[in-house]
Motif scaffolding. Structure first.
Motif, PDB file in Angstrom:
ATOM      1  N   ASN A  12     -17.093   4.185  38.790  1.00  0.00           N
ATOM      2  CA  ASN A  12     -18.025   5.317  38.811  1.00  0.00           C
ATOM      3  C   ASN A  12     -17.506   6.501  39.611  1.00  0.00           C
ATOM      4  O   ASN A  12     -18.185   7.510  39.717  1.00  0.00           O
ATOM      5  CB  ASN A  12     -19.372   4.877  39.417  1.00  0.00           C
ATOM      6  CG  ASN A  12     -20.097   3.906  38.525  1.00  0.00           C
ATOM      7  OD1 ASN A  12     -19.861   3.895  37.314  1.00  0.00           O
ATOM      8  ND2 ASN A  12     -20.952   3.086  39.111  1.00  0.00           N
ATOM      9  N   PHE A  13     -16.346   6.361  40.192  1.00  0.00           N
ATOM     10  CA  PHE A  13     -15.783   7.483  40.957  1.00  0.00           C
ATOM     11  C   PHE A  13     -14.775   8.191  40.059  1.00  0.00           C
ATOM     12  O   PHE A  13     -13.612   7.818  39.962  1.00  0.00           O
ATOM     13  CB  PHE A  13     -15.107   7.001  42.244  1.00  0.00           C
ATOM     14  CG  PHE A  13     -14.758   8.138  43.173  1.00  0.00           C
ATOM     15  CD1 PHE A  13     -15.728   8.709  43.997  1.00  0.00           C
ATOM     16  CD2 PHE A  13     -13.472   8.653  43.218  1.00  0.00           C
ATOM     17  CE1 PHE A  13     -15.414   9.771  44.837  1.00  0.00           C
ATOM     18  CE2 PHE A  13     -13.151   9.710  44.064  1.00  0.00           C
ATOM     19  CZ  PHE A  13     -14.126  10.266  44.876  1.00  0.00           C
ATOM     20  N   LEU A  14     -15.250   9.234  39.371  1.00  0.00           N
ATOM     21  CA  LEU A  14     -14.424   9.839  38.334  1.00  0.00           C
ATOM     22  C   LEU A  14     -13.264  10.633  38.928  1.00  0.00           C
ATOM     23  O   LEU A  14     -13.420  11.329  39.928  1.00  0.00           O
ATOM     24  CB  LEU A  14     -15.287  10.734  37.451  1.00  0.00           C
ATOM     25  CG  LEU A  14     -16.393   9.993  36.697  1.00  0.00           C
ATOM     26  CD1 LEU A  14     -16.860  10.801  35.517  1.00  0.00           C
ATOM     27  CD2 LEU A  14     -15.982   8.605  36.230  1.00  0.00           C
ATOM     28  N   ASN A  19      -9.590  15.014  43.546  1.00  0.00           N
ATOM     29  CA  ASN A  19      -9.663  13.764  44.324  1.00  0.00           C
ATOM     30  C   ASN A  19      -8.531  12.778  44.017  1.00  0.00           C
ATOM     31  O   ASN A  19      -8.542  11.659  44.513  1.00  0.00           O
ATOM     32  CB  ASN A  19     -11.021  13.080  44.084  1.00  0.00           C
ATOM     33  CG  ASN A  19     -11.213  12.674  42.620  1.00  0.00           C
ATOM     34  OD1 ASN A  19     -10.294  12.195  41.956  1.00  0.00           O
ATOM     35  ND2 ASN A  19     -12.414  12.861  42.107  1.00  0.00           N
ATOM     36  N   GLY A  46     -15.679  18.153  52.556  1.00  0.00           N
ATOM     37  CA  GLY A  46     -17.016  18.693  52.830  1.00  0.00           C
ATOM     38  C   GLY A  46     -18.139  17.767  52.384  1.00  0.00           C
ATOM     39  O   GLY A  46     -17.908  16.696  51.820  1.00  0.00           O
ATOM     40  N   LEU A  49     -18.964  15.446  48.707  1.00  0.00           N
ATOM     41  CA  LEU A  49     -17.781  15.419  47.842  1.00  0.00           C
ATOM     42  C   LEU A  49     -17.277  14.002  47.565  1.00  0.00           C
ATOM     43  O   LEU A  49     -16.246  13.822  46.941  1.00  0.00           O
ATOM     44  CB  LEU A  49     -16.663  16.285  48.431  1.00  0.00           C
ATOM     45  CG  LEU A  49     -16.974  17.785  48.442  1.00  0.00           C
ATOM     46  CD1 LEU A  49     -15.811  18.577  49.027  1.00  0.00           C
ATOM     47  CD2 LEU A  49     -17.295  18.287  47.035  1.00  0.00           C
ATOM     48  N   GLY A  50     -17.990  12.985  48.044  1.00  0.00           N
ATOM     49  CA  GLY A  50     -17.641  11.631  47.638  1.00  0.00           C
ATOM     50  C   GLY A  50     -16.952  10.774  48.688  1.00  0.00           C
ATOM     51  O   GLY A  50     -16.414   9.712  48.354  1.00  0.00           O
ATOM     52  N   THR A  52     -18.260   8.964  51.200  1.00  0.00           N
ATOM     53  CA  THR A  52     -18.930   7.671  51.349  1.00  0.00           C
ATOM     54  C   THR A  52     -18.698   6.815  50.105  1.00  0.00           C
ATOM     55  O   THR A  52     -18.349   5.633  50.208  1.00  0.00           O
ATOM     56  CB  THR A  52     -20.437   7.890  51.608  1.00  0.00           C
ATOM     57  OG1 THR A  52     -20.578   8.594  52.842  1.00  0.00           O
ATOM     58  CG2 THR A  52     -21.188   6.573  51.695  1.00  0.00           C
ATOM     59  N   HIS A  53     -18.867   7.433  48.937  1.00  0.00           N
ATOM     60  CA  HIS A  53     -18.672   6.702  47.687  1.00  0.00           C
ATOM     61  C   HIS A  53     -17.267   6.082  47.628  1.00  0.00           C
ATOM     62  O   HIS A  53     -17.122   4.880  47.388  1.00  0.00           O
ATOM     63  CB  HIS A  53     -18.911   7.667  46.510  1.00  0.00           C
ATOM     64  CG  HIS A  53     -18.820   7.023  45.165  1.00  0.00           C
ATOM     65  ND1 HIS A  53     -19.608   7.400  44.097  1.00  0.00           N
ATOM     66  CD2 HIS A  53     -18.021   6.040  44.677  1.00  0.00           C
ATOM     67  CE1 HIS A  53     -19.317   6.660  43.043  1.00  0.00           C
ATOM     68  NE2 HIS A  53     -18.342   5.835  43.363  1.00  0.00           N
ATOM     69  N   ILE A 178     -18.498  13.814  35.584  1.00  0.00           N
ATOM     70  CA  ILE A 178     -19.365  13.125  36.553  1.00  0.00           C
ATOM     71  C   ILE A 178     -20.801  13.091  36.029  1.00  0.00           C
ATOM     72  O   ILE A 178     -21.467  12.049  36.048  1.00  0.00           O
ATOM     73  CB  ILE A 178     -19.295  13.810  37.944  1.00  0.00           C
ATOM     74  CG1 ILE A 178     -17.922  13.582  38.583  1.00  0.00           C
ATOM     75  CG2 ILE A 178     -20.412  13.304  38.858  1.00  0.00           C
ATOM     76  CD1 ILE A 178     -17.676  14.343  39.879  1.00  0.00           C
ATOM     77  N   VAL A 206     -21.154  17.559  44.873  1.00  0.00           N
ATOM     78  CA  VAL A 206     -21.491  16.631  43.788  1.00  0.00           C
ATOM     79  C   VAL A 206     -22.910  16.092  43.951  1.00  0.00           C
ATOM     80  O   VAL A 206     -23.613  15.844  42.979  1.00  0.00           O
ATOM     81  CB  VAL A 206     -20.480  15.469  43.715  1.00  0.00           C
ATOM     82  CG1 VAL A 206     -20.817  14.526  42.565  1.00  0.00           C
ATOM     83  CG2 VAL A 206     -19.066  16.000  43.554  1.00  0.00           C
ATOM     84  N   ARG A 207     -23.334  15.936  45.199  1.00  0.00           N
ATOM     85  CA  ARG A 207     -24.693  15.436  45.407  1.00  0.00           C
ATOM     86  C   ARG A 207     -25.709  16.414  44.816  1.00  0.00           C
ATOM     87  O   ARG A 207     -26.687  16.015  44.183  1.00  0.00           O
ATOM     88  CB  ARG A 207     -24.958  15.222  46.898  1.00  0.00           C
ATOM     89  CG  ARG A 207     -26.282  14.504  47.157  1.00  0.00           C
ATOM     90  CD  ARG A 207     -26.485  14.192  48.622  1.00  0.00           C
ATOM     91  NE  ARG A 207     -25.477  13.292  49.124  1.00  0.00           N
ATOM     92  CZ  ARG A 207     -24.777  13.504  50.229  1.00  0.00           C
ATOM     93  NH1 ARG A 207     -24.958  14.595  50.932  1.00  0.00           N
ATOM     94  NH2 ARG A 207     -23.889  12.618  50.629  1.00  0.00           N
ATOM     95  N   GLU A 210     -25.683  16.272  40.972  1.00  0.00           N
ATOM     96  CA  GLU A 210     -26.494  15.155  40.486  1.00  0.00           C
ATOM     97  C   GLU A 210     -27.985  15.423  40.719  1.00  0.00           C
ATOM     98  O   GLU A 210     -28.820  15.105  39.876  1.00  0.00           O
ATOM     99  CB  GLU A 210     -26.111  13.862  41.218  1.00  0.00           C
ATOM    100  CG  GLU A 210     -24.729  13.368  40.863  1.00  0.00           C
ATOM    101  CD  GLU A 210     -24.390  12.059  41.560  1.00  0.00           C
ATOM    102  OE1 GLU A 210     -23.486  11.362  41.078  1.00  0.00           O
ATOM    103  OE2 GLU A 210     -25.036  11.724  42.591  1.00  0.00           O
TER     104      GLU A 210
HETATM  105  P1  ADP Z   1     -20.077  12.534  51.121  1.00  0.00           P
HETATM  106  O1  ADP Z   1     -20.072  11.199  51.791  1.00  0.00           O
HETATM  107  O2  ADP Z   1     -18.721  13.165  51.044  1.00  0.00           O
HETATM  108  O3  ADP Z   1     -21.087  13.491  51.664  1.00  0.00           O
HETATM  109  P2  ADP Z   1     -21.051  10.998  48.881  1.00  0.00           P
HETATM  110  O4  ADP Z   1     -20.018   9.944  48.818  1.00  0.00           O
HETATM  111  O5  ADP Z   1     -22.372  10.641  49.458  1.00  0.00           O
HETATM  112  O6  ADP Z   1     -20.476  12.305  49.590  1.00  0.00           O
HETATM  113  O7  ADP Z   1     -21.250  11.566  47.392  1.00  0.00           O
HETATM  114  C1  ADP Z   1     -22.392  12.324  47.001  1.00  0.00           C
HETATM  115  C2  ADP Z   1     -22.796  11.927  45.598  1.00  0.00           C
HETATM  116  O8  ADP Z   1     -21.822  12.393  44.674  1.00  0.00           O
HETATM  117  C3  ADP Z   1     -22.872  10.416  45.420  1.00  0.00           C
HETATM  118  O9  ADP Z   1     -23.976  10.111  44.604  1.00  0.00           O
HETATM  119  C4  ADP Z   1     -21.574  10.070  44.708  1.00  0.00           C
HETATM  120  O10 ADP Z   1     -21.725   8.945  43.874  1.00  0.00           O
HETATM  121  C5  ADP Z   1     -21.303  11.325  43.909  1.00  0.00           C
HETATM  122  N1  ADP Z   1     -19.874  11.582  43.678  1.00  0.00           N
HETATM  123  C6  ADP Z   1     -19.021  12.244  44.495  1.00  0.00           C
HETATM  124  N2  ADP Z   1     -17.789  12.308  43.966  1.00  0.00           N
HETATM  125  C7  ADP Z   1     -17.857  11.676  42.787  1.00  0.00           C
HETATM  126  C8  ADP Z   1     -16.898  11.400  41.761  1.00  0.00           C
HETATM  127  N3  ADP Z   1     -15.624  11.792  41.850  1.00  0.00           N
HETATM  128  N4  ADP Z   1     -17.332  10.717  40.676  1.00  0.00           N
HETATM  129  C9  ADP Z   1     -18.623  10.329  40.576  1.00  0.00           C
HETATM  130  N5  ADP Z   1     -19.554  10.549  41.499  1.00  0.00           N
HETATM  131  C10 ADP Z   1     -19.194  11.221  42.599  1.00  0.00           C
END
Ligand code: ADP
Ligand code: MG
Length: 340
Positions: A12-14, A19, A46, A49-50, A52-53, A178, A206-207, A210
């Protein structure tokens, strides 16, 4: 209990240009935890941007490949809290021991450790122990190590041992994929032109991207409205408005030089005249405070100085505003002028 969210996996991490390096480094680490030179692997970037994911994805993949390994994900904030509790309860050694026997330690948002010297100290010892024993450490942060403040030098130098990989804002194509992936997973159909409209207008987080799609779906089902471009426009506008506008470094330099009735060239000049130096330091201080730019980038935009000069400027402004009343008034006045 590894605290990993199963949806935050690699699938799910495109992938996109924004990235690719970080994602591939993550995959390499997951294949050989502790066995690559990416130790620690530090993922920075920032908000939304993913980070944590991606850090979860690495943990999940390791758990799949090496079920016998202990993987622990924890936010730096929770780690700090646990440490403080352990000191209160007089079991600091148990706390340290618990972390020293983990195979893969993932600490999210290490910028939270800024200024927390006790926690930094204990983390330094845990880190050394894990590293010496070939265990994997994965860290995330909102800044690159060179831009981190109030983190002890010895810890910063450890952060730089492995690989620091940046997550940048995804390009349009990646934003579209995404969104499509998310809709597909949620079993929701949406016309391409609407998806593209949203992806075109929400660029930096990205948050939020979504979030806009989720509220679009919610609005349409709640009001039994068809999902149209005009509904998408309404929602995107709300999102863009709610996102606090970021001031630019140019704007900060303009406001500061106007305040001191000088022009921007003077503010940037090499002169060592005290009032000009102070104006320049104030501009650097506010650029650090109000923008996401790195110290290096602030320096290069404000009279081609280096990152150490900017760091020094920020400290000087902090010091002067607590010791010098007149100077504090400058800071307050300029902050008001910059208020959004
Ligand atoms: P951060 O920790 O950098 O603030 P997160 O990991 O919480 O960001 O990501 C925020 C949202 O965006 C999550 O729902 C995550 O699944 C989604 N997301 C971020 N990058 C991607 C990606 N490359 N592909 C799919 N979803 C992404
Ligand atoms: Mg996060």
């Amino acid at each position: 209990e590894s605290q990993l969210n199963p949806n935050y996996n690699f699938e799910n991490f495109l992938e996109g240009d924004s990235n690719r390096l970080a994602r591939n480094a993550g995959l390499a680490v997951a294949n050989k935890p502790g066995g690559t030179s990416f130790n620690p692997l530090l993922i920075f970037g920032g908000v939304g941007l993913g980070k944590t994911h991606l850090s979860h994805a690495i943990g999940i993949d390791i758990k799949d490949k090496y079920p016998e390994k202990t993987v622990l994900y924890i936010s730096a904030e929770k780690f700090t809290q646990q440490y403080i509790d352990s000191v209160k309860k007089n079991n600091r050694n148990d706390f340290i021991h618990f972390y020293q026997i983990i195979d893969v330690l993932i600490i999210d948002d290490v910028q939270f450790l800024s200024g927390k010297t006790g926690t930094q100290d204990v983390f330094f010892h845990i880190f050394n122990h894990l590293h010496q024993n070939g265990k994997q450490v994965i860290l995330t942060s909102d800044k690159a190590p060179v831009d981190m403040q109030d983190i002890e030098q010895r810890l910063l130098s450890r952060f730089k041992w492995g690989l620091s990989a940046e997550l940048q804002s995804p390009d349009f194509e990646t934003r579209v994929s995404i969104l499509k992936n998310k809709l597909y997973r949620d079993g929701v159909e949406m016309p391409d032109d609407i998806i593209e409209y949203v992806a075109k207008h929400i660029k930096t987080n990205v948050r939020e991207l979504e979030g806009a799609i989720i509220s679009l779906i919610a609005q349409s089902s709640f009001n039994k409205k068809e999902i149209t471009i005009s509904l998408a426009k309404e929602i995107v506008e709300k999102f863009v408005k709610n996102t606090k506008r970021e001031v630019s470094i140019d704007y900060i330099q303009k406001v500061v030089s106007d305040y001191f009735q000088m022009d921007v060239d003077t503010l940037q000049s090499k002169t060592r005249k005290r009032h000009i130096v102070q104006a320049r330091q104030l501009a650097m201080f506010f650029a650090k405070k109000y923008t996401k730019a790195s110290l290096a980038s602030i320096g290069s935009q404000i009279g081609k100085r280096d990152h150490a000069t900017v760091l020094h400027a920020c400290k000087t402004v902090d010091n002067l505003s607590s010791t010098d009343k007149q100077f504090r008034k400058y800071v307050e006045d300029i902050a008001k002028k910059l208020a959004l």
